[in-house]
Scaffold this motif. Structure first.
Motif, mmCIF file in Angstrom:
data_model
loop_
_atom_site.group_PDB
_atom_site.id
_atom_site.type_symbol
_atom_site.label_atom_id
_atom_site.label_comp_id
_atom_site.label_asym_id
_atom_site.label_seq_id
_atom_site.Cartn_x
_atom_site.Cartn_y
_atom_site.Cartn_z
ATOM 1 N N THR A 64 1.029 -1.096 0.243
ATOM 2 C CA THR A 64 -0.030 -0.022 0.171
ATOM 3 C C THR A 64 1.079 1.123 -0.222
ATOM 4 O O THR A 64 2.059 1.361 0.414
ATOM 5 C CB THR A 64 -0.999 -0.158 1.116
ATOM 6 O OG1 THR A 64 -0.274 0.349 2.224
ATOM 7 C CG2 THR A 64 -1.556 -1.217 1.322
ATOM 8 N N PRO A 65 0.472 2.172 -0.066
ATOM 9 C CA PRO A 65 1.436 3.829 0.012
ATOM 10 C C PRO A 65 1.270 4.139 1.324
ATOM 11 O O PRO A 65 0.879 3.596 2.293
ATOM 12 C CB PRO A 65 0.034 5.146 -0.596
ATOM 13 C CG PRO A 65 -0.566 4.421 -1.630
ATOM 14 C CD PRO A 65 -1.503 2.365 -1.020
ATOM 15 N N ALA B 3 7.671 6.174 0.477
ATOM 16 C CA ALA B 3 6.771 5.891 0.218
ATOM 17 C C ALA B 3 5.910 4.893 -0.187
ATOM 18 O O ALA B 3 4.325 4.811 -0.865
ATOM 19 C CB ALA B 3 7.057 6.609 -1.321
ATOM 20 N N HIS B 4 6.490 3.293 -0.104
ATOM 21 C CA HIS B 4 5.663 2.817 -0.020
ATOM 22 C C HIS B 4 5.441 1.399 1.668
ATOM 23 O O HIS B 4 6.792 1.794 2.488
ATOM 24 C CB HIS B 4 5.660 1.253 -0.761
ATOM 25 C CG HIS B 4 5.654 2.404 -2.389
ATOM 26 N ND1 HIS B 4 4.867 2.560 -2.930
ATOM 27 C CD2 HIS B 4 6.742 2.877 -3.572
ATOM 28 C CE1 HIS B 4 4.678 3.385 -4.174
ATOM 29 N NE2 HIS B 4 5.384 3.581 -4.437
#
Length: 281
Positions: free
Chosen positions: A142-143, A151-152
């Protein structure tokens, strides 16, 4: 074989036991790859990989800098620390610090919404949590939402103790595969560096040093194989290489100084070829 004793809350003593290896083609390939990575012929390259592409950070994984993504020690429902078996005092919320709880808290409510939007495994639906969104041994991405330095988030569900060390290594490998599948600009992998905790060493009760051993074997082996393909640990991938080149860097995120010393010792033993699935026994 050495034994491990662990007293779980409200449960009997558990001891480590051996299980036969799964005899299938994929397992055979993984075993050959593992044996190759631990070959004395690769000792010098292992040392180079450990020096240039593996590092240790002590503290909360959400504060680790220099990683495109962090690994979260998730549960199958991907609901953070809301599962009843984590609320050991019967109250709402988690009664102890854990990676899953901190990640969900600091990423914000958007993370929970993103997890709830993921597909549910067929036949696993339950009214309370909706069902299994990430079976044990698999990973979902997911982000990172409100997390400041990445970022993830790669959500990995590890096996509960006691289980075979191969299953734990497979969980780490699933995290690598899921991370490399995230596409960035020009169809190149968006995740080239990963911060990784000791999966399954919390509520799932794996001895932490054994989890670190599995992490070092899996992540170190991955970087070693990538280095062998590139011709050396210092050779960074060409833009055209994509996921074939693997990750560039792995940061082992230790919760405290004692955990940091454990993973550093696992790295030392991995370099000299003496690290086993029994951890630091």
């Amino acid at each position: 074989m050495p034994c491990r004793w662990l007293l779980a809350p409200g449960k009997a003593l558990r001891t480590r036991f051996a299980r036969p290896l799964r005899c299938d083609v994929n397992n055979s390939r993984r075993m050959l790859s593992f044996l190759s990575s631990m070959s004395p012929d690769n000792a010098e390259l292992r040392a180079e990989v450990a020096r240039t592409r593996l590092s240790v950070a002590v503290g909360c994984i959400t504060e680790v800098r220099g990683a495109d993504a962090i690994v979260n020690c998730a549960n199958e429902h991907l609901v953070g620390t809301q599962l009843p078996y984590i609320n050991l005092d019967g109250a709402a919320g988690c009664v102890f610090h854990c990676v899953d709880g901190v990640v969900h808290k600091r990423a914000g409510p958007e993370l929970h919404e993103a997890c709830m939007s993921l597909a549910i495994e067929e036949g696993s639906y339950t009214e309370t949590w909706g069902g299994i969104r990430c079976p044990s041994g698999q990973a979902r991405v997911t982000p990172a939402f409100s997390l400041p330095h990445c970022a993830h988030i790669v959500h990995v569900v590890g096996p509960p103790w006691p289980s075979d060390a191969e299953e734990l290594r497979d969980a780490y490998s699933a995290g690598i595969k899921a991370a490399l599948a995230v596409e960035g600009p020009e169809a190149r992998p968006a995740i080239r560096s990963l911060a990784v905790p000791a999966i399954s060493s919390g509520i799932y009760q794996w001895p932490r040093d054994m989890s670190w051993a599995a992490a070092v074997q899996s992540l170190g082996g991955h970087l070693l194989e990538a280095s062998l393909r590139r011709g050396g640990a210092g050779e960074l991938p060409c833009p055209q290489d994509g996921a074939r080149s693997g990750l560039d860097h792995v940061i082992f995120s230790a919760w405290d100084a004692a955990s940091g010393r454990e993973v550093e010792e696992c790295l030392r033993r991995w370099v000299d070829g003496t690290l086993t699935e029994d951890g630091l026994l």
